[in-house]
Design an enzyme around this catalytic site. Structure first.
Site, PDB file in Angstrom:
ATOM      1  N   TYR A 101       8.754  -3.827  -7.738  1.00 26.52           N
ATOM      2  CA  TYR A 101       7.952  -2.632  -7.470  1.00 26.52           C
ATOM      3  C   TYR A 101       8.883  -1.533  -6.972  1.00 26.52           C
ATOM      4  CZ  TYR A 101       4.720   0.661  -5.390  1.00 26.52           C
ATOM      5  OH  TYR A 101       4.026   1.805  -5.096  1.00 26.52           O
ATOM      6  N   GLU A 118       5.372   6.044  -9.536  1.00 31.83           N
ATOM      7  CA  GLU A 118       5.311   4.605  -9.252  1.00 31.83           C
ATOM      8  C   GLU A 118       5.641   3.809 -10.508  1.00 31.83           C
ATOM      9  OE1 GLU A 118       1.466   2.438  -8.935  1.00 31.83           O
ATOM     10  OE2 GLU A 118       2.089   2.093  -6.868  1.00 31.83           O
TER      11      GLU A 118
END
Ligand code: ADP
Ligand code: MG
Length: 388
Positions: A107, A195
Site C-alpha cells: 500500500y 493512492e
C-alpha cells in the site's frame, strides 16, 4: 473531485510512473479488440469506488472472447461495493489491463496532513486489502512519512518508505523515483489524495501500480481545466451534482429530516442536535451567507427530490443575512413548489420579529420553533407523520 482508475493511471504514466498496459472500453466489442492484443488480461469495472475486487468488479480473462463476455456483463450493471452504499455506482466503462504476475502487494499513498501543514506518505507492506481494515486490525503495519511542502520530497524519505516495504536496492531506486513523481503530480495538480493499492512487486522484480485512485481539491479545480474535463457526473450523487450547480454545499446522508441551514458550523450543529434527540438528518446543507429566494428554492427542490425526506428543518441565523429576507424566500419557495411535507422553521438574529410575522401571516402550515432544540424535537415529531 474523483476520477476513474484508468484516468488516474494515465496521469501517473504521464509523470513516468510504471503502470500495466491497459485501455478503457465502453462496449464489449471494444473490450474484445483490446484484449486481442493483451491476453491474459483483467477486466476492471470503472466506478468511483474501491473494493471492486471483492464485489465482482475485477475479473481475469484468458481469451478475447472471455474478455468480451465479462465486459458484456459488467457494462450497464450497478456495482455495489463496501464503499458505495446500497445504491452502488453505474458501470459505464471497463479497463482492460494486462494481467500481471504478482509477487507481493503493498500500500502506498500521498495525502495532505493538515496537522503538520504538509504532505504525508503512507506506506504499508500489508497492501491489497483496504487500508481501513489494516488500520483497524494491525495499525503498526502502517507508517507515515511527512513531506515538507516548501522543501519538497527528499530521497531519504523515499528510502525510509522502501525500508517500510522491505524493498531491495533496485526497487528502492524505483520507489524513490516514483514518490518524487507522485509528489510533483500531487502539487502541480492540487490533489488531495494519490493512492496506489496495490503497488506490486512483479515476478520479474519491477514495481508496478496495479490500482490507482486520485482525488482533487475542489477549491483548486478552477485552475485545472484539464482535470475538470475528467469529471464523470454519472458517478456522482444526482442531488449533490444539482447542489454544486446552485453553489450550495450539500452532502447527502441516509436519514429522514431534510436540513436547510446557513453556515457550515450551524449546519453541523443542526445535524448533531437532531441526532441528540434521536432523529436522523437526511443531509448536510449550507445555503451560505447569501440565501436568495432562488437558492432557497433550489435547496428545497433538492431536499424534496430525496424520497427519504419526511420533514424539513429550516434553521437560520440571520447575521449578514436578514431574517425577513429569508422568511420571504421561504414562503415564496414553499408556495411555488407546493411543498407537501411538514416544515419546521427556527429563525434567530437580525429582523427576527419581522421574519416570524411573514411566516405567521403567510397562511402556510409552517411549524415555528423557538430555538434549535425545540426545532429539532418538532422536526423529529413531524417526520414520524410525514410522507412515507
Ligand atoms: P479494488 O481496490 O477496487 O478492489 P484493484 O484494482 O485493487 O481494485 O483490484 C483488486 C485486486 O485484483 C488487486 O489487489 C490485485 O490482486 C488484482 N489485480 C488488479 N489488477 C490486476 C492486474 N492488472 N493483474 C493482476 N491482478 C490484478
Ligand atoms: Mg485497490
Amino acid at each position: 473531485m474523483k476520477i476513474h482508475e484508468y484516468q488516474a493511471k494515465e496521469l501517473l504514466a504521464a509523470y513516468g510512473i510504471a503502470v500495466p498496459d491497459g485501455k478503457v472500453a465502453r462496449t464489449a466489442d471494444e473490450a474484445f479488440e483490446i484484449a486481442s492484443a493483451m491476453c491474459p488480461c483483467v477486466i476492471k469495472a470503472q466506478v468511483h469506488s474501491g473494493g471492486r475486487g471483492k464485489a465482482g468488479g475485477v475479473k481475469l480473462a484468458n481469451s478475447p472472447e472471455e474478455a468480451r463476455d465479462i465486459a458484456q456483463k459488467m457494462l450497464g450493471m450497478t456495482l455495489v461495493t463496501k464503499q458505495t452504499g446500497a445504491e452502488g455506482r453505474p458501470v459505464r466503462s471497463v479497463l482492460v489491463a494486462a494481467a500481471v504476475e504478482v509477487d507481493k502487494e503493498y500500500y502506498l499513498s500521498i495525502t495532505t496532513d493538515s496537522q503538520r501543514a504538509g504532505l504525508v506518505i503512507v506506506a504499508s507492506a500489508a497492501g491489497g486489502t483496504e487500508i481501513e481494515e489494516t488500520a483497524a486490525k494491525n495499525p503498526e503495519a502502517i507508517v507515515q512519512i511527512p513531506i515538507s511542502v516548501t522543501e519538497g520530497f527528499k530521497t531519504y524519505e523515499g528510502i525510509r518508505a522502501a525500508q517500510v516495504l522491505g524493498l531491495d536496492d533496485l526497487l528502492q531506486k524505483q520507489l524513490v523515483f516514483m514518490l518524487g513523481a507522485m509528489t510533483r503530480l500531487y502539487l502541480e495538480k492540487d490533489c488531495s489524495l494519490i493512492e496506489i493499492n496495490p503497488l506490486v512487486k512483479t515476478r520479474d522484480n519491477r514495481l508496478l501500480c496495479l490500482d490507482a485512485k486520485i482525488n482533487f481539491d475542489d477549491n483548486a479545480l478552477f485552475r485545472h481545466p484539464d482535470v475538470l474535463d475528467l469529471r464523470d457526473f454519472s458517478q456522482e450523487d444526482a442531488k449533490e451534482y444539482k447542489a454544486s450547480c446552485s453553489d450550495l454545499n450539500y452532502v447527502s446522508l441516509e436519514g429522514d429530516i431534510g436540513c436547510l441551514v446557513n453556515g457550515a458550523g450551524l449546519a453541523m450543529a443542526t445535524m448533531d442536535i437532531i441526532k441528540n434527540f434521536g432523529g436522523s438528518p437526511a443531509n448536510f446543507l449550507d445555503v451560505g451567507g447569501s440565501a436568495t429566494t432562488e437558492r432557497v428554492k433550489a435547496a428545497f427542490e433538492i431536499l424534496l427530490s430525496d424520497k427519504n425526506v419526511r420533514a424539513i428543518f429550516v434553521n437560520i441565523f440571520g447575521g449578514i443575512m436578514k431574517c425577513d429576507i429569508i422568511a420571504e424566500g421561504l414562503v415564496q419557495a414553499t408556495r411555488e413548489m407546493g411543498v407537501s411535507i411538514p416544515i419546521v422553521v427556527r429563525l434567530e438574529g437580525t429582523n427576527v420579529d419581522a421574519g416570524r410575522k411573514i411566516i405567521n401571516d403567510s397562511g402556510l402550515s409552517i411549524i415555528s420553533a423557538s430555538d434549535m432544540a425545540d426545532g429539532a424535537r418538532k422536526a423529529i415529531e413531524a417526520a414520524k407523520g410525514g410522507r412515507a
